[in-house]
Design a protein around this motif. Structure first.
Motif, PDB file in Angstrom:
ATOM      1  N   LYS A 106      22.224 -73.805 -16.240  1.00 21.32           N
ATOM      2  CA  LYS A 106      22.352 -72.649 -17.128  1.00 21.32           C
ATOM      3  C   LYS A 106      21.121 -72.540 -18.037  1.00 21.32           C
ATOM      4  CE  LYS A 106      24.615 -74.850 -21.086  1.00 21.32           C
ATOM      5  NZ  LYS A 106      25.784 -74.865 -21.980  1.00 21.32           N
ATOM      6  N   GLU A 107      21.005 -71.442 -18.774  1.00 15.39           N
ATOM      7  CA  GLU A 107      19.891 -71.232 -19.684  1.00 15.39           C
ATOM      8  C   GLU A 107      20.027 -72.127 -20.923  1.00 15.39           C
ATOM      9  OE1 GLU A 107      17.123 -69.254 -19.597  1.00 15.39           O
ATOM     10  OE2 GLU A 107      17.591 -68.829 -17.496  1.00 15.39           O
ATOM     11  N   HIS A 108      18.901 -72.675 -21.351  1.00 11.98           N
ATOM     12  CA  HIS A 108      18.863 -73.480 -22.575  1.00 11.98           C
ATOM     13  C   HIS A 108      17.751 -72.951 -23.481  1.00 11.98           C
ATOM     14  CE1 HIS A 108      21.596 -76.612 -21.130  1.00 11.98           C
ATOM     15  NE2 HIS A 108      20.953 -76.575 -19.976  1.00 11.98           N
ATOM     16  N   GLY A 109      17.907 -73.100 -24.771  1.00  8.30           N
ATOM     17  CA  GLY A 109      16.871 -72.684 -25.708  1.00  8.30           C
ATOM     18  C   GLY A 109      15.677 -73.624 -25.680  1.00  8.30           C
ATOM     19  N   THR A 110      14.526 -73.130 -26.139  1.00  6.59           N
ATOM     20  CA  THR A 110      13.296 -73.920 -26.113  1.00  6.59           C
ATOM     21  C   THR A 110      13.423 -75.185 -26.950  1.00  6.59           C
ATOM     22  OG1 THR A 110      11.952 -71.939 -25.783  1.00  6.59           O
ATOM     23  CG2 THR A 110      10.829 -73.894 -26.603  1.00  6.59           C
TER      24      THR A 110
END
Length: 429
Positions: A106-110
């Motif tokens: 899934k997408e993760h923050g920087t």
């Protein structure tokens, strides 16, 4: 040598065992598709229930992401696979079963990914970028060795600055003040007068409180210095060097460029000669585009980006005003207000990747510069002596590795072009 994914083609139709990690998996009824990585590449392992048996097939389906494995299987040709092969799995031995791996598909923050940089470098994109970095490093060594350069290692702890900046990391060296090196250049000049052509490759440190996508606190520099070499010859060497590393990336990192999705059409145009404009012309071009900049001001990132968009290759900006450049740069004989220097600006908005100049070789002139810039003659005495004992015309330049990796890989931020970036607010991990 043990079989690896990168050498899998040598074992077609043979049964081999590889040590690897489970990058991802999916199953469809009685077949499980295992995406395996071993650090040298990626391959799909196809596990069939009827061939493994119920118990092991169920165990395979339950293996966690990034579990470490020994996988035994038959190497089969598969033109659809990126590697050209797949592995028909015959046995799976779990070395360590990983549970709740933090970085999921899934997408993760920087910030989350940077906090887990020690794991993030396993991902396909980060892995590809750092592979490209390695190709550039190896190509650099080849280029300089083939062109008669000797590798010399300057110190990291120094007593003075190469560019008179206050943005230095200070430390105590027993009873003396010392600084982390911002450049090995001054020491490389000494080495050039001993070996004629030299280069260094090492970490440098600048305490600039910058948060731009082009800046790191700790970064790596490749710094050649050449005796009996004028400004013009140095530019020609820079052109040849940048072309060599670009061609190496295109040839040796095809898979990595494909993984990243890098459009290589611009890179394929890179060959000498590179366009050159003088600082005067750069200012005129910027003013014509509406930039509020006057002669005598240094160029910033927006200025460099605008100039770069006007060319389809890296562009040299030469002959900057002496007053905005370092004390050691030789004046232009035709105009003492200008320096025999150049910055190489990369295309596509990646900014300056090389800074270089012909160095002052006259003792009296360098002594004057010390006074103008209020530099301690005592601290720089050894550097001044290079002009006292066998001085010759000499030139050099420094290439910032991370910016170059960013440009060649098409990576937006330099934090992804170094294994463990040191940023203004980041010292972990």
């Amino acid at each position: 040598m043990k079989p690896t994914i990168s050498t899998i083609g040598n074992y077609e139709e043979q049964t081999i065992t590889i040590g690897c990690w489970l990058d991802n998996k999916r199953s469809s009824g009685k077949i499980a598709f295992l995406q395996l990585r071993d650090g040298t590449g990626y391959i799909q392992g196809v596990a069939v229930k009827n061939e493994l048996g119920d118990e092991q097939f169920q165990a395979v389906k339950n293996i966690g992401q990034e579990s470490s494995l020994y996988v035994t299987g038959e190497v089969r040709k598969d033109d659809r696979a990126p590697s050209g092969y797949e592995l028909a799995v015959r046995n799976v031995e779990v070395i360590h079963d990983t549970i709740d791996y933090p970085i999921t598909p899934k997408e993760h923050g920087t910030e989350f990914l940077m906090d887990h940089r020690h794991l993030w470098i396993r991902s396909s994109r980060q892995h590809a970028i750092l592979r490209i970095r390695d190709v550039i490093i190896q190509a650099s060594y080849r280029f300089f060795q083939e062109h008669g350069f000797t590798k010399i290692d300057p110190p990291i702890l120094t007593a003075n600055s190469a560019e008179e900046t206050t943005d230095l990391f200070h430390t105590k060296y027993f009873d003396e003040d010392a600084y982390l090196s911002q450049s090995g250049q001054l020491y490389m000049e000494a080495a050039a007068l001993a070996f004629q052509r030299v280069f260094s490759f090492g970490p440098t440190f600048r305490a600039e409180k910058s948060k731009t996508r082009r800046h790191l606190i700790e970064f790596w520099m490749i710094e050649p210095e050449m005796a009996f070499c004028d400004h013009e010859e140095s530019l020609e060497i820079q052109e040849a060097y940048v072309t060599a590393i670009t061609q190496a990336v295109l040839k040796e990192a095809k898979a990595e460029l494909q993984t990243i999705g890098r459009d290589t059409s611009q890179l394929e145009k890179i060959e000498p000669p590179f366009p050159r404009i003088r600082y005067d012309e750069a200012i005129e071009r910027l003013q014509a585009k509406g930039f509020d900049i006057s002669w005598g001001e240094d160029l910033g990132a927006p200025h460099e980006t605008e100039i770069a968009t006007q060319f389809d290759k890296p562009v040299f900006i030469t002959h900057y005003p002496q007053k905005i450049k370092a004390f050691y740069m030789k004046p232009d004989p035709e105009n003492k207000e200008l320096a025999l220097c150049a910055d190489l600006i990369a295309p596509e908005g990646y900014g300056e990747i090389i800074g270089g100049s012909e160095r002052i070789d006259d003792y009296s002139l360098l002594e004057e510069r010390f006074k103008e810039h209020q530099l301690s003659e005592e601290a720089y005495q050894w550097y001044l002596e290079l002009r006292q004992y066998g001085s010759v015309p000499h030139s050099g330049f420094g290439l910032g590795l991370e910016r170059t990796v960013a440009w060649l890989s098409g990576t937006e931020h330099v934090r992804e072009t170094i294994p463990f970036p040191r940023l203004l607010n980041r010292l972990y991990p």
